[in-house]
Write a protein that holds these residues in place. Structure first.
Motif, PDB file in Angstrom:
ATOM      1  N   GLU A 165      44.485 -50.796 -23.113  1.00  0.00           N
ATOM      2  CA  GLU A 165      44.029 -51.305 -24.406  1.00  0.00           C
ATOM      3  C   GLU A 165      43.332 -52.662 -24.292  1.00  0.00           C
ATOM      4  OE1 GLU A 165      44.450 -49.390 -27.362  1.00  0.00           O
ATOM      5  OE2 GLU A 165      44.957 -47.928 -25.814  1.00  0.00           O
ATOM      6  N   ARG A 216      40.584 -52.535 -20.908  1.00  0.00           N
ATOM      7  CA  ARG A 216      39.500 -51.560 -21.030  1.00  0.00           C
ATOM      8  C   ARG A 216      38.849 -51.538 -22.408  1.00  0.00           C
ATOM      9  NH1 ARG A 216      41.047 -46.137 -17.671  1.00  0.00           N
ATOM     10  NH2 ARG A 216      41.183 -47.137 -15.638  1.00  0.00           N
ATOM     11  N   LYS A 217      39.664 -51.574 -23.453  1.00  0.00           N
ATOM     12  CA  LYS A 217      39.127 -51.447 -24.810  1.00  0.00           C
ATOM     13  C   LYS A 217      38.935 -52.786 -25.510  1.00  0.00           C
ATOM     14  CE  LYS A 217      41.263 -46.932 -25.499  1.00  0.00           C
ATOM     15  NZ  LYS A 217      42.266 -46.200 -26.302  1.00  0.00           N
ATOM     16  N   LYS A 218      39.314 -53.857 -24.829  1.00  0.00           N
ATOM     17  CA  LYS A 218      39.179 -55.224 -25.365  1.00  0.00           C
ATOM     18  C   LYS A 218      39.932 -55.413 -26.683  1.00  0.00           C
ATOM     19  CE  LYS A 218      36.403 -56.001 -21.957  1.00  0.00           C
ATOM     20  NZ  LYS A 218      37.025 -56.329 -20.718  1.00  0.00           N
ATOM     21  N   ILE A 219      41.091 -54.757 -26.817  1.00  0.00           N
ATOM     22  CA  ILE A 219      41.957 -54.912 -27.984  1.00  0.00           C
ATOM     23  C   ILE A 219      42.658 -56.275 -27.882  1.00  0.00           C
ATOM     24  CG2 ILE A 219      43.995 -53.978 -29.190  1.00  0.00           C
ATOM     25  CD1 ILE A 219      41.538 -52.166 -29.389  1.00  0.00           C
ATOM     26  N   TYR A 251      50.463 -49.553 -30.581  1.00  0.00           N
ATOM     27  CA  TYR A 251      50.263 -48.766 -29.359  1.00  0.00           C
ATOM     28  C   TYR A 251      51.543 -48.011 -28.980  1.00  0.00           C
ATOM     29  CZ  TYR A 251      49.404 -47.659 -24.480  1.00  0.00           C
ATOM     30  OH  TYR A 251      49.266 -46.997 -23.272  1.00  0.00           O
TER      31      TYR A 251
END
Length: 98
Positions: free
Chosen positions: A78, A81-84, A94
């Motif tokens: 998260e 990779r997803k820049k959450i 999550y």
């Protein structure tokens, strides 16, 4: 047979297992014998290895504390990779979705 499990150090474990297998083959003076049919994926052991012969193939894996594992998964999948944003609210969301 090595069962690779997400976020448990299993990539390192699989590399170590392959090196051990290759060294054993060399000591047995069989360096050209195919050691392992390697397939690196995260699959269910029961489905893939149910027909193994236990006397000839050991099934093993790496385990990790579940709370540390899910925290590592959150930051890997998260945050990285997803820049959450790594907030408590996003982490709890999550965990609920996992």
């Amino acid at each position: 047979l090595f069962l690779k499990t997400y976020k448990t150090g299993s990539s390192t474990g699989s590399g170590v297992a392959l090196r051990i297998a290759r060294n054993v083959a060399r000591r047995m003076d069989q360096p050209d014998v195919p050691i392992c049919d390697t397939r690196v994926d995260h699959a269910w052991a029961g489905r893939n290895y149910r027909n193994r012969i236990p006397e000839k193939a050991v099934l093993f894996s790496v385990v990790r504390d579940p709370s540390k594992r899910i925290l590592s998964q959150f930051f890997h999948f998260e945050v990285s990779r997803k820049k959450i944003e790594p907030t408590d609210a996003n982490f709890f969301d999550y965990v609920r979705r996992s």
